[in-house]
Structure formats: C-alpha cells, structure tokens
Design a protein around this motif. Structure first.
Motif, PDB file in Angstrom:
ATOM      1  N   ARG A  40      37.664  50.188  54.405  1.00  0.00           N
ATOM      2  CA  ARG A  40      36.723  50.566  53.349  1.00  0.00           C
ATOM      3  C   ARG A  40      36.077  51.920  53.613  1.00  0.00           C
ATOM      4  NH1 ARG A  40      33.868  46.382  53.663  1.00  0.00           N
ATOM      5  NH2 ARG A  40      32.036  47.228  54.721  1.00  0.00           N
ATOM      6  N   ASN A  41      35.915  52.265  54.893  1.00  0.00           N
ATOM      7  CA  ASN A  41      35.235  53.521  55.231  1.00  0.00           C
ATOM      8  C   ASN A  41      36.181  54.599  55.752  1.00  0.00           C
ATOM      9  OD1 ASN A  41      32.125  52.850  55.079  1.00  0.00           O
ATOM     10  ND2 ASN A  41      33.104  51.065  56.046  1.00  0.00           N
ATOM     11  N   GLY A  42      37.487  54.312  55.769  1.00  0.00           N
ATOM     12  CA  GLY A  42      38.466  55.303  56.219  1.00  0.00           C
ATOM     13  C   GLY A  42      38.295  55.691  57.679  1.00  0.00           C
ATOM     14  N   LEU A  43      38.031  54.700  58.543  1.00  0.00           N
ATOM     15  CA  LEU A  43      37.757  54.949  59.954  1.00  0.00           C
ATOM     16  C   LEU A  43      38.908  54.486  60.830  1.00  0.00           C
ATOM     17  CD1 LEU A  43      34.065  53.654  59.986  1.00  0.00           C
ATOM     18  CD2 LEU A  43      34.803  56.049  59.957  1.00  0.00           C
ATOM     19  N   ASP A  44      39.044  55.113  61.985  1.00  0.00           N
ATOM     20  CA  ASP A  44      40.050  54.712  62.956  1.00  0.00           C
ATOM     21  C   ASP A  44      39.640  53.390  63.615  1.00  0.00           C
ATOM     22  OD1 ASP A  44      42.419  55.482  64.817  1.00  0.00           O
ATOM     23  OD2 ASP A  44      40.783  55.042  66.209  1.00  0.00           O
ATOM     24  N   GLN A  45      40.568  52.466  63.719  1.00  0.00           N
ATOM     25  CA  GLN A  45      40.252  51.132  64.212  1.00  0.00           C
ATOM     26  C   GLN A  45      39.799  51.133  65.674  1.00  0.00           C
ATOM     27  OE1 GLN A  45      43.842  48.967  63.385  1.00  0.00           O
ATOM     28  NE2 GLN A  45      43.406  48.756  61.208  1.00  0.00           N
ATOM     29  N   LEU A  46      40.501  51.891  66.521  1.00  0.00           N
ATOM     30  CA  LEU A  46      40.113  51.932  67.927  1.00  0.00           C
ATOM     31  C   LEU A  46      38.767  52.617  68.116  1.00  0.00           C
ATOM     32  CD1 LEU A  46      43.407  52.637  69.915  1.00  0.00           C
ATOM     33  CD2 LEU A  46      42.005  50.578  69.952  1.00  0.00           C
ATOM     34  N   ARG A  47      38.477  53.596  67.262  1.00  0.00           N
ATOM     35  CA  ARG A  47      37.173  54.253  67.343  1.00  0.00           C
ATOM     36  C   ARG A  47      36.062  53.267  67.006  1.00  0.00           C
ATOM     37  NH1 ARG A  47      34.149  58.252  63.100  1.00  0.00           N
ATOM     38  NH2 ARG A  47      32.146  58.142  64.156  1.00  0.00           N
ATOM     39  N   VAL A  48      36.283  52.447  65.983  1.00  0.00           N
ATOM     40  CA  VAL A  48      35.280  51.457  65.605  1.00  0.00           C
ATOM     41  C   VAL A  48      35.118  50.420  66.716  1.00  0.00           C
ATOM     42  CG1 VAL A  48      34.767  49.571  63.997  1.00  0.00           C
ATOM     43  CG2 VAL A  48      35.552  51.781  63.128  1.00  0.00           C
ATOM     44  N   LEU A  49      36.225  50.030  67.340  1.00  0.00           N
ATOM     45  CA  LEU A  49      36.137  49.096  68.459  1.00  0.00           C
ATOM     46  C   LEU A  49      35.280  49.671  69.581  1.00  0.00           C
ATOM     47  CD1 LEU A  49      36.955  46.657  70.196  1.00  0.00           C
ATOM     48  CD2 LEU A  49      39.049  47.892  70.790  1.00  0.00           C
ATOM     49  N   GLU A  50      35.540  50.930  69.944  1.00  0.00           N
ATOM     50  CA  GLU A  50      34.762  51.548  71.018  1.00  0.00           C
ATOM     51  C   GLU A  50      33.304  51.713  70.612  1.00  0.00           C
ATOM     52  OE1 GLU A  50      35.095  55.170  74.279  1.00  0.00           O
ATOM     53  OE2 GLU A  50      36.347  55.240  72.467  1.00  0.00           O
ATOM     54  N   ASP A  51      33.059  52.064  69.352  1.00  0.00           N
ATOM     55  CA  ASP A  51      31.675  52.214  68.887  1.00  0.00           C
ATOM     56  C   ASP A  51      30.947  50.873  68.875  1.00  0.00           C
ATOM     57  OD1 ASP A  51      31.908  54.937  68.611  1.00  0.00           O
ATOM     58  OD2 ASP A  51      32.336  54.884  66.460  1.00  0.00           O
ATOM     59  N   LEU A  52      31.659  49.805  68.552  1.00  0.00           N
ATOM     60  CA  LEU A  52      31.047  48.480  68.603  1.00  0.00           C
ATOM     61  C   LEU A  52      30.678  48.122  70.040  1.00  0.00           C
ATOM     62  CD1 LEU A  52      30.187  45.806  67.372  1.00  0.00           C
ATOM     63  CD2 LEU A  52      32.582  45.048  67.460  1.00  0.00           C
ATOM     64  N   LEU A  53      31.546  48.450  70.976  1.00  0.00           N
ATOM     65  CA  LEU A  53      31.236  48.228  72.396  1.00  0.00           C
ATOM     66  C   LEU A  53      30.016  49.049  72.810  1.00  0.00           C
ATOM     67  CD1 LEU A  53      34.891  48.297  73.737  1.00  0.00           C
ATOM     68  CD2 LEU A  53      33.347  46.326  73.877  1.00  0.00           C
TER      69      LEU A  53
END
Length: 256
Positions: free
Chosen positions: A16-29
């Motif tokens: 929905r936000n056009g974001l990289d999946q691994l980047r979101v994973l790392e940001d969630l961490l």
C-alpha cells in the motif's frame, strides 16, 4: 494471531505504501528495540507518517501476541527467522540464507553438556554460552529453555553475526524470552576484535527478575562480557593443520 496473518499484514503495509519489505522488517525491529530501550534512542532515518507509526505499533503488539502463543509448545519461538526467510526471496543478497530448523536447534540443546560458571559482569556468575554465527538466535533460545524452570542458573548468551538485521532479530528474540546476554554485530571470523554495534539484553531483569525486558544499544566495548582482546584461531593456521592431518591420513576433527 498466526504467523501467516502477521506476514500478510506486513505485505499489505509495504504494498500500500510502496515500501521495500526487508526495509520494513528492519524498521519494525528498530521500533521494538527503541520501545524496549532503557534510554531514549534517536533514529535519524525514520521518516514515517503518524498513520504509519500507528501501524508499526499494532505490528509490534501483534508480534508480542504471536510470540506468547508460540512459546507454549517448546518454550521458545522464533517468528523473525521464518518471517525473514519469507521476505528475503526478493533480495539477491539473502537468497541463499537459511536458519537452523527448530527441531535441530532442540537437538543441539539436548546434546549440550554442562558449562562451567564464569563472571558475567552485571549478571553475576553463570554459565556463558556463545554462538559466533547466531542468525536469529535459535540455538541460543533452545539452550535457554533448558535452564528455565530448573535448578540451573540461566546462562549468559553471547550471539555474534555479521548481518545487522540478524543481530536485531536476535536481540529482540533474547529480550522477549527473558534471556540474559548480548548480541554483537561484527565479522566473528576475520575481525573478531571489531564492533559495529551491539545490544545488552535484559539488564533490567537482573537480579530481581522484575520490570520490563530491555535492549541497550551501544558501541562501548567495555559494557560487554565478550572479550574483544581474546586471540582467535587464524583461518590460515586451521587450514594448514587440516592439510598436514590429511597428508598423514589422520582423522580430522573440529573439536581439538
């Protein structure tokens, strides 16, 4: 909460936000590490909107629920490793990276022997157990459960890995499982004296075993139990010994 549902929420957020999946994973961490930090952390690369921040908060709560439910069977649960292997398929740098299956981690736990206690700075005397390529810390989590609800002291766990995301996954895993220990991000083979960043885990839970889990992010080597000055076996020496043994027809072993 099931892992598939948790992964689906991350997929939907990134799509929905056009974001990289691994980047979101790392940001969630990073979000969870910041939430559990005993001191305020400033993330200069964080540029999400208020609405997106709310999604990260809900994902963190979902993770805590997922982890609590997953621990029921074996005493430990690693959602991050499975999530990472699901997401990494879109990243060329991670396509050949796989983590230890839980059944093998539990087997390694059962095969581990007694470890002599040693002084672990602010955590007192206790067994010290390390993994120089910890990944998401599955082996360390399995060993930790061997000491829970027993007369054994909880071990001090030291995880090392060259990958930043792996170190963050390990830090969060150890924290939510109530482990004592530290995670060190460096090349444990070629640069064991270096430190990119490290995490001190659950200093707030000792000695009273009360309060909240904590993750302290630091680059101060003096705070770690790990001895950065300790000499390591050089790769060249190991290879040379192997070649000599091979030429003599001797049985090779990794445990001399």
């Amino acid at each position: 909460m099931e892992l598939k549902g948790f992964i689906a929420k991350i997929f939907e957020f990134t799509r929905r936000n056009g974001l990289d999946q691994l980047r979101v994973l790392e940001d969630l961490l990073d979000y969870i590490i910041g939430y559990l930090s005993p001191v305020p952390l400033v993330n200069k690369t964080w540029n999400y909107t208020a609405e997106q921040n709310e999604v990260f908060y809900r994902l963190m709560c979902d993770y805590f629920e997922l982890c609590q439910e997953g621990m029921g069977e074996s005493g430990w649960y690693d959602a991050w490793g499975d999530l990472f292997m699901e997401l990494k398929g879109n990243s060329a740098g991670y396509r050949n990276q796989f983590f230890t299956p839980p059944c093998l981690a539990d087997l390694g736990r059962k095969m581990s022997g007694e470890v002599e206690e040693s002084f672990c700075k602010g955590f007192g005397f206790r067994p010290k157990i390390g993994d120089p390529t910890c990944g998401s810390a599955r082996m360390l989590l399995a060993i930790h459960t061997e000491h829970v609800n027993s007369e054994k002291k909880l071990p001090y766990l030291i995880g090392e890995d060259i990958d930043f995301i792996c170190c963050k996954m390990s830090a969060v895993n150890l924290a939510v499982h109530g482990c004592y220990g530290e995670i060190i991000c460096h090349d444990s083979l070629h640069a064991p004296k270096s430190l990119n960043v490290g995490y001190i885990i659950n200093e707030g839970l000792y000695p009273s075993r009360s309060g909240l889990p904590t993750i302290r992010t630091t680059t101060d080597k003096s705070l770690f139990v790990f001895d950065f000055s300790e000499p390591k076996v050089r790769v060249q020496e190991t290879m040379a010994t192997a070649e000599i043994s091979k030429s003599k027809g001797e049985q090779l072993t990794l445990f001399d």
